[in-house]
Design an enzyme around this catalytic site. Structure first.
Site, PDB file in Angstrom:
ATOM      1  N   GLY A  16       7.074 -14.910  40.209  1.00 50.73           N
ATOM      2  CA  GLY A  16       7.708 -13.850  39.408  1.00 50.73           C
ATOM      3  C   GLY A  16       7.114 -13.637  38.018  1.00 50.73           C
ATOM      4  O   GLY A  16       5.895 -13.498  37.841  1.00 50.73           O
ATOM      5  N   TYR A 149      25.412 -18.511  34.612  1.00 50.13           N
ATOM      6  CA  TYR A 149      24.027 -18.105  34.287  1.00 50.13           C
ATOM      7  C   TYR A 149      23.993 -17.371  32.946  1.00 50.13           C
ATOM      8  O   TYR A 149      23.175 -17.677  32.072  1.00 50.13           O
ATOM      9  CB  TYR A 149      23.507 -17.220  35.424  1.00 50.13           C
ATOM     10  CG  TYR A 149      22.165 -16.564  35.170  1.00 50.13           C
ATOM     11  CD1 TYR A 149      20.977 -17.277  35.346  1.00 50.13           C
ATOM     12  CD2 TYR A 149      22.085 -15.232  34.767  1.00 50.13           C
ATOM     13  CE1 TYR A 149      19.745 -16.671  35.121  1.00 50.13           C
ATOM     14  CE2 TYR A 149      20.857 -14.617  34.545  1.00 50.13           C
ATOM     15  CZ  TYR A 149      19.697 -15.344  34.721  1.00 50.13           C
ATOM     16  OH  TYR A 149      18.479 -14.737  34.501  1.00 50.13           O
TER      17      TYR A 149
END
Ligand SMILES: NC(=O)c1ccc[n+]([C@@H]2O[C@H](COP(=O)([O-])OP(=O)(O)OC[C@H]3O[C@@H](n4cnc5c(N)ncnc54)[C@H](OP(=O)(O)O)[C@@H]3O)[C@@H](O)[C@H]2O)c1
Length: 248
Positions: A16, A149
């Site tokens: 990524g 998160y």
């Protein structure tokens, strides 16, 4: 070429955004080391970055592995000019479904790992070096099913401000890049069915002012800017790369 003669470590550089940054840094003349956990993603990264990259298996949530990573970098590079703290994981779940294990996994990777990697790396960072931390626009938005998160990323934003002030007397700049939705393998790791995954992507795309996901390369260019001497007066800042998403 903006990084000639520089050395860089990118954590989570096997996939990524981190992999795109590693490739861009190499193209700009840097010697690059990356880390990741899975043998498969590290091997795939070798295919992209070639033999000149230092590709290291190292779990950022493990303090012993962080220390031996720094020992290896000391031997191989001698010092660091750029540190990109990018490794991250997200396991979406509503409040009542978050297990202690999942909570600890996200905190240990996304927050504790960043803190202790920077702590261990300071002795290698030369005067004039740059640290870039990958946060997220989730750090200032309500993120349903991503509460843990998002809280980790908010903690990172706070860390960037405090440590930027702590490290600037050593002439080390600390800044952050805050991506919005970016098309990376992270979205395949949520554990959703193909159908739910597709619906999730369509929902995000429909909401985005720019009507698409960003690419890892678009974030990598902002990381390059902060990592390079072009950002020599940027201290404790966060660059948002999100197609306008966080303005809504
Ligand atoms: N994609 C987005 O929309 C988005 C948006 C905002 C912020 N971000 C942030 O951007 C960063 C990169 O994410 P990405 O989208 O590029 O995701 P990705 O493709 O899943 O890449 C994550 C990288 O982190 C590594 N990693 C995960 N846990 C690790 C650990 N414990 N130790 C070492 N490496 C570890 C992975 O290695 P393995 O493959 O070996 O696990 C991989 O190289 C993350 O911090 C993420 O939170 C992403």
């Amino acid at each position: 070429m903006k990084l000639v003669g520089k050395t860089a470590l990118i954590t989570g550089g096997s996939s990524g955004i981190g992999l795109a940054a590693a490739k861009l840094f190499q193209d700009q003349g840097a010697r690059v080391a990356i880390t990741g956990r899975s043998t498969e993603s590290l091997a795939a990264a070798r295919g992209v970055l070639g033999d000149q990259a230092l590709i290291l298996k190292s779990d950022t949530s493990n303090l012993g592995e962080i220390r031996s990573l720094m020992d290896t970098l000391q031997e191989e590079f001698g010092h660091l000019d750029i540190l990109v703290l990018n490794a991250g994981v997200a396991t979406p779940a509503p409040l009542d479904a978050v297990s202690e294990e999942s909570f600890d996994h996200m905190l240990n990777t996304n927050f504790k790992g960043v803190f202790f990697t920077l702590q261990s790396a300071v002795k290698l960072l030369r005067e004039g070096s740059s640290v870039v931390i990958t946060t997220s626009i989730a750090n200032q938005l309500a993120s349903v099913n991503f509460s843990v998160y998002a809280a980790c990323k908010a903690a990172l934003r706070s860390l960037v401000a405090s440590l930027a002030i702590e490290l600037i007397p050593k002439n080390i700049r600390v800044n952050a890049v805050s991506p919005g939705p970016i098309a990376t393998p992270m979205f395949d790791r949520f554990g959703l069915s193909d159908e739910l995954s597709r619906a999730n992507r369509e929902r995000i795309q429909g909401k985005s002012p720019i009507r698409r996901f960003g690419t890892p390369e678009e974030v990598a260019r902002a990381i390059l800017f902060l990592a390079s001497d072009e950002a020599s007066y940027m201290v404790g800042e966060e660059i948002v790369v999100d197609g306008g998403m966080s303005l809504l």
